[in-house]
Structure formats: structure tokens, C-alpha cells
Design a protein around this motif. Structure first.
Motif, PDB file in Angstrom:
ATOM      1  N   ALA A 275       0.822  -1.223   0.000  1.00  0.00           N
ATOM      2  CA  ALA A 275       0.000   0.000   0.000  1.00  0.00           C
ATOM      3  C   ALA A 275       0.849   1.264   0.000  1.00  0.00           C
ATOM      4  O   ALA A 275       0.457   2.278  -0.585  1.00  0.00           O
ATOM      5  CB  ALA A 275      -0.938  -0.004   1.197  1.00  0.00           C
ATOM      6  N   VAL A 276       2.029   1.220   0.635  1.00  0.00           N
ATOM      7  CA  VAL A 276       2.896   2.406   0.688  1.00  0.00           C
ATOM      8  C   VAL A 276       3.994   2.346  -0.378  1.00  0.00           C
ATOM      9  O   VAL A 276       4.962   3.101  -0.326  1.00  0.00           O
ATOM     10  CB  VAL A 276       3.523   2.586   2.088  1.00  0.00           C
ATOM     11  CG1 VAL A 276       2.442   2.797   3.124  1.00  0.00           C
ATOM     12  CG2 VAL A 276       4.413   1.403   2.461  1.00  0.00           C
ATOM     13  N   GLU A 277       3.807   1.437  -1.328  1.00  0.00           N
ATOM     14  CA  GLU A 277       4.705   1.310  -2.480  1.00  0.00           C
ATOM     15  C   GLU A 277       6.147   1.013  -2.058  1.00  0.00           C
ATOM     16  O   GLU A 277       7.102   1.551  -2.612  1.00  0.00           O
ATOM     17  CB  GLU A 277       4.647   2.599  -3.319  1.00  0.00           C
ATOM     18  CG  GLU A 277       3.244   2.895  -3.834  1.00  0.00           C
ATOM     19  CD  GLU A 277       3.165   4.250  -4.536  1.00  0.00           C
ATOM     20  OE1 GLU A 277       4.204   4.922  -4.676  1.00  0.00           O
ATOM     21  OE2 GLU A 277       2.051   4.629  -4.936  1.00  0.00           O
ATOM     22  N   ARG A 278       6.267   0.121  -1.062  1.00  0.00           N
ATOM     23  CA  ARG A 278       7.579  -0.331  -0.621  1.00  0.00           C
ATOM     24  C   ARG A 278       7.582  -1.856  -0.482  1.00  0.00           C
ATOM     25  O   ARG A 278       7.825  -2.399   0.592  1.00  0.00           O
ATOM     26  CB  ARG A 278       7.957   0.322   0.717  1.00  0.00           C
ATOM     27  CG  ARG A 278       8.381   1.770   0.609  1.00  0.00           C
ATOM     28  CD  ARG A 278       9.728   1.892  -0.110  1.00  0.00           C
ATOM     29  NE  ARG A 278      10.217   3.265  -0.144  1.00  0.00           N
ATOM     30  CZ  ARG A 278       9.963   4.121  -1.111  1.00  0.00           C
ATOM     31  NH1 ARG A 278       9.193   3.745  -2.130  1.00  0.00           N
ATOM     32  NH2 ARG A 278      10.458   5.345  -1.091  1.00  0.00           N
ATOM     33  N   PRO A 279       7.290  -2.564  -1.573  1.00  0.00           N
ATOM     34  CA  PRO A 279       7.316  -4.026  -1.500  1.00  0.00           C
ATOM     35  C   PRO A 279       8.713  -4.528  -1.133  1.00  0.00           C
ATOM     36  O   PRO A 279       9.714  -3.949  -1.547  1.00  0.00           O
ATOM     37  CB  PRO A 279       6.917  -4.451  -2.921  1.00  0.00           C
ATOM     38  CG  PRO A 279       7.218  -3.271  -3.786  1.00  0.00           C
ATOM     39  CD  PRO A 279       6.990  -2.066  -2.934  1.00  0.00           C
ATOM     40  N   GLY A 280       8.738  -5.579  -0.337  1.00  0.00           N
ATOM     41  CA  GLY A 280      10.018  -6.123   0.100  1.00  0.00           C
ATOM     42  C   GLY A 280      10.475  -5.597   1.444  1.00  0.00           C
ATOM     43  O   GLY A 280      11.516  -6.015   1.957  1.00  0.00           O
ATOM     44  N   THR A 281       9.687  -4.669   2.034  1.00  0.00           N
ATOM     45  CA  THR A 281      10.085  -4.100   3.328  1.00  0.00           C
ATOM     46  C   THR A 281       9.369  -4.781   4.493  1.00  0.00           C
ATOM     47  O   THR A 281       9.347  -4.254   5.607  1.00  0.00           O
ATOM     48  CB  THR A 281       9.780  -2.590   3.374  1.00  0.00           C
ATOM     49  OG1 THR A 281       8.364  -2.390   3.157  1.00  0.00           O
ATOM     50  CG2 THR A 281      10.569  -1.841   2.318  1.00  0.00           C
ATOM     51  N   GLU A 282       8.794  -5.967   4.248  1.00  0.00           N
ATOM     52  CA  GLU A 282       8.038  -6.646   5.304  1.00  0.00           C
ATOM     53  C   GLU A 282       8.888  -6.915   6.551  1.00  0.00           C
ATOM     54  O   GLU A 282       8.414  -6.768   7.681  1.00  0.00           O
ATOM     55  CB  GLU A 282       7.456  -7.971   4.779  1.00  0.00           C
ATOM     56  CG  GLU A 282       6.312  -7.825   3.792  1.00  0.00           C
ATOM     57  CD  GLU A 282       6.786  -7.628   2.359  1.00  0.00           C
ATOM     58  OE1 GLU A 282       5.950  -7.671   1.447  1.00  0.00           O
ATOM     59  OE2 GLU A 282       8.016  -7.442   2.144  1.00  0.00           O
ATOM     60  N   ARG A 283      10.135  -7.304   6.347  1.00  0.00           N
ATOM     61  CA  ARG A 283      10.987  -7.588   7.503  1.00  0.00           C
ATOM     62  C   ARG A 283      11.261  -6.327   8.315  1.00  0.00           C
ATOM     63  O   ARG A 283      11.322  -6.362   9.548  1.00  0.00           O
ATOM     64  CB  ARG A 283      12.303  -8.215   7.041  1.00  0.00           C
ATOM     65  CG  ARG A 283      12.140  -9.625   6.487  1.00  0.00           C
ATOM     66  CD  ARG A 283      13.490 -10.234   6.143  1.00  0.00           C
ATOM     67  NE  ARG A 283      13.315 -11.583   5.605  1.00  0.00           N
ATOM     68  CZ  ARG A 283      14.327 -12.362   5.205  1.00  0.00           C
ATOM     69  NH1 ARG A 283      15.570 -11.919   5.291  1.00  0.00           N
ATOM     70  NH2 ARG A 283      14.075 -13.573   4.738  1.00  0.00           N
ATOM     71  N   ILE A 284      11.424  -5.204   7.636  1.00  0.00           N
ATOM     72  CA  ILE A 284      11.634  -3.936   8.343  1.00  0.00           C
ATOM     73  C   ILE A 284      10.402  -3.588   9.165  1.00  0.00           C
ATOM     74  O   ILE A 284      10.496  -3.201  10.343  1.00  0.00           O
ATOM     75  CB  ILE A 284      11.943  -2.808   7.340  1.00  0.00           C
ATOM     76  CG1 ILE A 284      13.243  -3.109   6.591  1.00  0.00           C
ATOM     77  CG2 ILE A 284      12.031  -1.456   8.048  1.00  0.00           C
ATOM     78  CD1 ILE A 284      13.549  -2.117   5.487  1.00  0.00           C
ATOM     79  N   LEU A 285       9.229  -3.738   8.554  1.00  0.00           N
ATOM     80  CA  LEU A 285       7.987  -3.454   9.265  1.00  0.00           C
ATOM     81  C   LEU A 285       7.816  -4.392  10.453  1.00  0.00           C
ATOM     82  O   LEU A 285       7.369  -3.971  11.534  1.00  0.00           O
ATOM     83  CB  LEU A 285       6.793  -3.584   8.316  1.00  0.00           C
ATOM     84  CG  LEU A 285       6.711  -2.562   7.176  1.00  0.00           C
ATOM     85  CD1 LEU A 285       5.518  -2.867   6.275  1.00  0.00           C
ATOM     86  CD2 LEU A 285       6.608  -1.145   7.724  1.00  0.00           C
ATOM     87  N   LEU A 286       8.168  -5.657  10.259  1.00  0.00           N
ATOM     88  CA  LEU A 286       8.033  -6.623  11.348  1.00  0.00           C
ATOM     89  C   LEU A 286       8.891  -6.224  12.545  1.00  0.00           C
ATOM     90  O   LEU A 286       8.442  -6.284  13.698  1.00  0.00           O
ATOM     91  CB  LEU A 286       8.423  -8.018  10.858  1.00  0.00           C
ATOM     92  CG  LEU A 286       8.365  -9.139  11.910  1.00  0.00           C
ATOM     93  CD1 LEU A 286       6.957  -9.279  12.474  1.00  0.00           C
ATOM     94  CD2 LEU A 286       8.836 -10.461  11.302  1.00  0.00           C
ATOM     95  N   ARG A 287      10.119  -5.781  12.272  1.00  0.00           N
ATOM     96  CA  ARG A 287      10.994  -5.360  13.371  1.00  0.00           C
ATOM     97  C   ARG A 287      10.414  -4.153  14.108  1.00  0.00           C
ATOM     98  O   ARG A 287      10.561  -4.027  15.325  1.00  0.00           O
ATOM     99  CB  ARG A 287      12.385  -5.012  12.836  1.00  0.00           C
ATOM    100  CG  ARG A 287      13.217  -6.217  12.433  1.00  0.00           C
ATOM    101  CD  ARG A 287      14.689  -5.862  12.349  1.00  0.00           C
ATOM    102  NE  ARG A 287      14.956  -4.798  11.385  1.00  0.00           N
ATOM    103  CZ  ARG A 287      15.254  -5.014  10.108  1.00  0.00           C
ATOM    104  NH1 ARG A 287      15.319  -6.253   9.645  1.00  0.00           N
ATOM    105  NH2 ARG A 287      15.489  -3.997   9.288  1.00  0.00           N
ATOM    106  N   LYS A 288       9.737  -3.285  13.365  1.00  0.00           N
ATOM    107  CA  LYS A 288       9.203  -2.074  13.981  1.00  0.00           C
ATOM    108  C   LYS A 288       7.952  -2.328  14.818  1.00  0.00           C
ATOM    109  O   LYS A 288       7.679  -1.595  15.783  1.00  0.00           O
ATOM    110  CB  LYS A 288       8.892  -1.033  12.892  1.00  0.00           C
ATOM    111  CG  LYS A 288      10.139  -0.424  12.238  1.00  0.00           C
ATOM    112  CD  LYS A 288       9.751   0.574  11.169  1.00  0.00           C
ATOM    113  CE  LYS A 288      10.961   1.267  10.563  1.00  0.00           C
ATOM    114  NZ  LYS A 288      11.616   2.172  11.528  1.00  0.00           N
ATOM    115  N   VAL A 289       7.174  -3.347  14.461  1.00  0.00           N
ATOM    116  CA  VAL A 289       5.893  -3.550  15.158  1.00  0.00           C
ATOM    117  C   VAL A 289       5.895  -4.749  16.101  1.00  0.00           C
ATOM    118  O   VAL A 289       4.991  -4.870  16.939  1.00  0.00           O
ATOM    119  CB  VAL A 289       4.733  -3.717  14.142  1.00  0.00           C
ATOM    120  CG1 VAL A 289       4.625  -2.503  13.244  1.00  0.00           C
ATOM    121  CG2 VAL A 289       4.898  -4.989  13.310  1.00  0.00           C
TER     122      VAL A 289
END
Length: 557
Positions: A515-529
Motif C-alpha cells: 500500500a505504501v509502495e515499498r514491496p520487500g520491506t516486510e521484515r523492516i515493518l516486522l521489526r518495527k511492530v
């Protein structure tokens, strides 16, 4: 020599010590389908549908080869589960998403979004909080299944928030409303599987999830603008969260529980609007909204909000007894109740009587899916006759086209949920869930402390609180009965635990990153949440444990 009647040959009674006369061995073998599902989904990176199919096959093999269940009964259990997955579960979900899509194709959704943007006296942080929390809660109530994350993330990005900040904000916001999402389908599913009235489950959940709602808005301010945002805007966050929580608490026990999130989201938003009439935020220049748009008329604002007010009215009417006219009884008179052919009478309870789980029941008119369809038809009628219908076109053709498109877009989700429900029914009716629950109940009173963890794990892996309840609700009920803990509390805890598992599920992380046009950043998001998810889970575990004791048992209805 006497011969055994064919029906007796097919009869089956679940046994918690079916494998080697050992409860432990039987329970561990019963875990095989769940292990298969998680391994296929996480390690093999297969789709949820393929993972569920693999787990279903494993469950059938365990039932037949390990527990001694006749293959025919195992297959019939799967068909009953799939039927329940389609009607009422996916009927409700598809109807909810179609209802939301009607506001999109009529272009009224843009007005609703701009109504949110216009609130906040130009403070981007307040707008972000209201969109992520209140509007996201409204979308969760009607659609769920990732739609709130996708839509609100794009909206926050349009406001000017950094992409990853937008993603993290909406992931955290998509917690408190999840238990009552998609017209409370996780609760309805748990109630149908366990036989516990859904209203009773909703009332208990309404004493748990509002605790999250109290603090999530303040956490969102911290995510958007750190300590400064929290210091400057905590009053409006507190007001929004408190009113949202109180509305959840009240509606879950005293109104139509299916509408809990709709009422809570609108009430929280209304509280913020009222407060901003009397309180002016301190807004630094770098946090002023840059969004500009033509002013909305009151009429357009009303028509944008109308669908949500209408659905509240329809559901409320369906619960009322007016002047001796028993509307719930009238709607409930058209109910399909079917002794599942070939299964009922051959699947037996421990006392030898036919198992009640082999009875399929569907309320045709009182079903939330039917009420949503009626609400959608009324919306189509009102929008098509509005004075500005030439600017915001809505016709029967466009509404039906929208319904067809919704079905096509959701065909994989429909198949996945039907398969997960088939898996759940096979595990439940073969005795696999019963064995696991009885085994886990050896933890005694401490099981209440661990109960939300199962819901958290199930939702984190499947991405759905509904699927988590399909997998674990009966297990929680069995463990509660064996350990002497209120089963209603534990099944509710499974649902509430799933709420905080949603923000770390791979499905939601992928939706947010896309949705935020940053595919491939799932691991970064996981670390943040991940830290927020675990912290909220710990709070819920302690809360449920104390609710199982006299310390906080007074909180329960």
C-alpha cells in the motif's frame, strides 16, 4: 452368529486416548495438522489456501489412521465445515466488502475521506490518528481482511507522512477493532463452533479489547511524531480512545454486537470533532497538513456517512421488539436446520447420543450477511435518487457489477476460509481438538495465562482472527472445561489474543508494504511492530489470568 448393522459399523465416538491408550501421544498426533499448516505457510512459503489444503489432508489421515474414524465420516465432516465456511461466514464477509465497495463506486467514499481530512484544525498528526484508528476501525467493521490497512496506509501517505511511518501506524491501529471485524465474524464463528452464545462471547471480549482502545490512539501519536506529538496532543487521543472503548464495552453487551466497531468508530470520531470545538491543539509548522480541497457541503457529508448510519439502523431494528412485534423472532423463523446427511447419528457423543455438532444451522433472514445485503440495496436506492446523482452515479447495474467484481476478487479468500473451516470440523469431530485441549488443561489455572497466546499465534500465522478461532476455539473450550476455567472466558481470550497478532501477520505486513509502495520491506515493518505486538499480548495474558481469578472476575458479565 449375529451380524452388526451397517449403521453401527460407521458409528464413531471421539476418544482422547485413541493412540496407544495415551492422552499425550494422542494429543501430539493431533497437533500434526496444525504443524503442517504452519510449516507450509511459514517455512515452505506456500499460500494460505495450499497450506490449508495440506493441513486438511493431514487431519483426515490422522483421523482415519490414528484415531480410527471412518474415512466416510471424516470426509462428511469436511463437507459440513466447508458449507459453514461458505454460509454464513463468507456470506457475511462478501456482503460487508460489497457494502463498502458501493461507497467507492458511487464516489461518496472520497467525500467521506475528505471529511476525515478536514477534521483536526490542520494538524497532520490528529488527522493521521483519526484516519488510522477511527476510519480504520470503521473499515475493519465492514470489510476486514486487510482492507483497512491498505486503504488507510494510502490515505496517510497522501497526507504527507513518510511511507514506512504510514505503514507502521496503520498496522498498530488495526488491533483494537479486529475482534469485532467484518460484522464480528470471528465471534460468530467461535460461537457456532463451540455452542457458546456469540452474545456471551462478545460481552466478555467487550471487557478485554477496550483496554487496548484506551491507549492505541496515544501510541499512534508517538509513532507519528514521537514524544512531542504525545505531549502536545494527548488530550484528544485520550478522549478518542476513551469514547471508542466505552462504546465497544456498551455495544458488545447491550446492543447488536455485530455493530460494535461501527458504533465505536463513529463515536470516537464524534468525540474528537466535539473536543476540537473547545480545544485548540499546539501544531508546529512541520506538522501542519498540506491537504487542500474544496469545502464539503453538509448534504454531501451526510450522504457520505449515510451508509454507516443506515447499517446501524437496520441491525438495530432487527434486534427490537416493537409493540408486541417480535422482529428477532420473525426473522429467526426462517432458519435452515439440517442433520448433516450420513454424519448425524453416526458421529456419537460419549454418552452414545448423536453429536450435536453434526447439525448444520443457518439463519437466513437474521444472518448479518442478509442484513448487510438489505442495507446495500437501500444505499443503492437512496444514492440513485439523490439530487446530485448525475455527479455521483449509482444504478442497479453498477451495484450488481460491483457485487460480481467483489465475488471474483474474493474467490481465493472464499476457498481458503472454506478449507480452513473444513480442517476445523475434521479436527473437532474426530477428537483431535478434544485431545489437545484435554492435554493442555494439565497446566490447570495457569492455562488462562497462556490462552491469549494461542489466538495470537493463530492470527499471526493465518492473518485472520476468524481462522484462528476456527483452529483453536473448541480447543480453548475443552481446556477450560477440563481445567475448571470458564470456557467462555478462554474462547473470548483466543479472539482477543488474535487482535494483537494481526499486526505481525505476513498477510498484513505484505498488504501494508504494498500500500505504501515499498514491496520487500516486510521484515523492516516486522521489526518495527513486533515489540508492540508482544507488549500488548503480555498485557492481555495478565488481564485474562486475573479475570479467571477473584481478583478481576467482577469484570466479567
Amino acid at each position: 452368529m449375529a451380524t452388526t448393522p451397517p449403521a453401527a459399523l460407521a458409528a464413531y465416538t471421539p476418544d482422547v486416548a485413541a493412540v496407544g491408550d495415551s492422552l499425550t501421544t494422542t494429543a501430539l498426533l493431533g497437533l500434526a495438522p496444525l504443524a503442517t499448516f504452519f510449516l507450509l505457510l511459514m517455512a515452505a512459503k506456500r499460500s494460505a489456501l495450499h497450506s490449508a489444503l495440506g493441513a486438511l489432508l493431514t487431519a483426515l489421515l490422522v483421523a482415519v489412521l490414528g484415531y480410527g474414524m471412518p474415512l466416510r465420516l471424516g470426509a462428511l465432516s469436511a463437507t459440513q465445515g466447508a458449507a459453514f465456511g461458505l454460509f454464513p461466514v463468507m456470506l457475511i464477509v462478501v456482503s460487508a466488502i460489497w457494502f463498502y465497495e458501493l461507497t467507492v463506486v458511487s464516489h461518496r467514499f472520497d467525500d467521506l475521506r475528505r471529511s476525515f481530512n478536514a477534521v483536526g484544525r490542520g494538524d497532520l498528526r490528529i488527522q493521521a490518528m483519526l484516519i488510522a484508528f477511527c476510519f480504520g476501525g470503521l473499515l475493519e467493521a465492514l470489510a476486514g481482511f486487510g482492507a483497512p490497512v491498505a486503504i488507510t496506509a494510502a490515505m496517510l501517505m497522501a497526507l504527507g507522512l513518510p511511507r514506512l511511518t504510514s505503514a507502521v501506524t496503520v498496522l498498530v491501529a488495526n488491533t483494537a477493532p479486529v475482534a469485532f471485524g467484518a460484522m464480528a465474524i470471528p465471534i460468530t464463528t467461535a460461537g457456532n463452533l463451540t455452542g457458546i452464545p456469540a452474545e456471551s462471547l462478545a460481552a466478555v471480549i467487550g471487557r478485554q479489547s477496550p483496554l487496548l482502545a484506551l491507549f492505541v490512539p496515544q501510541l499512534l501519536l508517538f509513532l507519528v511524531d514521537g514524544r512531542r506529538g504525545l505531549r502536545q496532543l494527548w488530550p484528544i487521543a485520550l478522549a478518542t480512545g476513551t469514547v471508542f472503548a466505552l462504546a465497544q464495552f456498551w455495544c458488545s453487551a447491550h446492543f447488536a454486537y455485530e455493530l460494535t466497531d461501527v458504533v465505536a468508530a463513529l463515536a470516537g470520531f464524534g468525540a474528537a470533532v466535539v473536543m476540537l470545538r473547545f480545544w485548540t491543539p499546539t501544531t508546529p509548522d512541520d506538522q501542519r497538513s498540506q491537504v487542500t480541497a474544496e469545502p464539503l457541503t453538509r448534504r454531501r457529508t451526510f450522504l457520505a456517512v449515510l451508509p454507516y448510519l443506515l447499517v446501524i439502523a437496520v441491525f438495530a431494528l432487527a434486534k427490537l421488539d416493537i409493540g408486541g412485534l417480535d422482529i428477532p423472532g420473525l426473522l429467526g423463523s426462517l432458519t435452515v436446520q439440517l442433520d448433516w446427511p450420513g454424519l448425524y447419528g453416526n458421529l456419537l457423543a460419549p454418552d452414545g447420543s448423536p453429536a450435536g455438532s453434526a447439525v448444520y444451522k443457518l439463519e437466513v433472514l437474521a444472518n448479518p450477511g442478509t442484513l448487510l445485503l438489505l442495507s446495500g440495496l437501500l444505499v443503492m436506492l437512496i444514492y440513485s435518487r439523490a439530487k446530485d446523482a448525475d455527479r455521483f452515479p449509482m444504478t442497479a447495474r453498477s451495484g450488481l457489477s460491483c457485487a460480481g467484481r467483489t465475488l471474483r476478487n474474493m474467490r481465493t479468500a472464499i476457498a481458503t476460509v472454506a478449507t480452513v473451516m473444513a480442517l476445523s470440523y475434521v479436527m473437532n469431530q474426530s477428537g483431535q481438538t478434544l485431545a489437545i485441549g484435554t492435554w493442555l488443561a494439565a497446566a490447570g489455572g495457569l492455562f488462562a495465562l497462556l490462552s491469549p497466546v494461542l489466538g495470537w499465534l493463530g492470527t499471526a500465522v493465518t492473518g485472520s482472527d476468524t481462522s484462528s478461532n476456527a483452529l483453536f476455539a473448541t480447543l480453548q473450550q475443552t481446556a477450560g472445561k477440563t481445567a475448571g476455567i470458564d470456557p467462555t472466558l478462554l474462547v473470548a481470550a483466543n479472539t482477543t489474543g488474535g487482535v494483537v497478532g494481526k499486526l505481525i501477520s505476513p498477510q498484513n505486513l505484505t498488504i501494508a508494504a504494498t500500500a505504501v509502495e515499498r514491496p520487500g520491506t516486510e521484515r523492516i515493518l516486522l521489526r518495527k511492530v513486533a515489540g508492540y505486538s508482544v507488549a500488548m499480548l503480555a498485557v492481555l495474558c495478565v488481564l485474562v489470568y486475573l479475570q479467571s481469578l477473584p481478583v478481576l472476575s467482577w469484570m466479567l458479565p
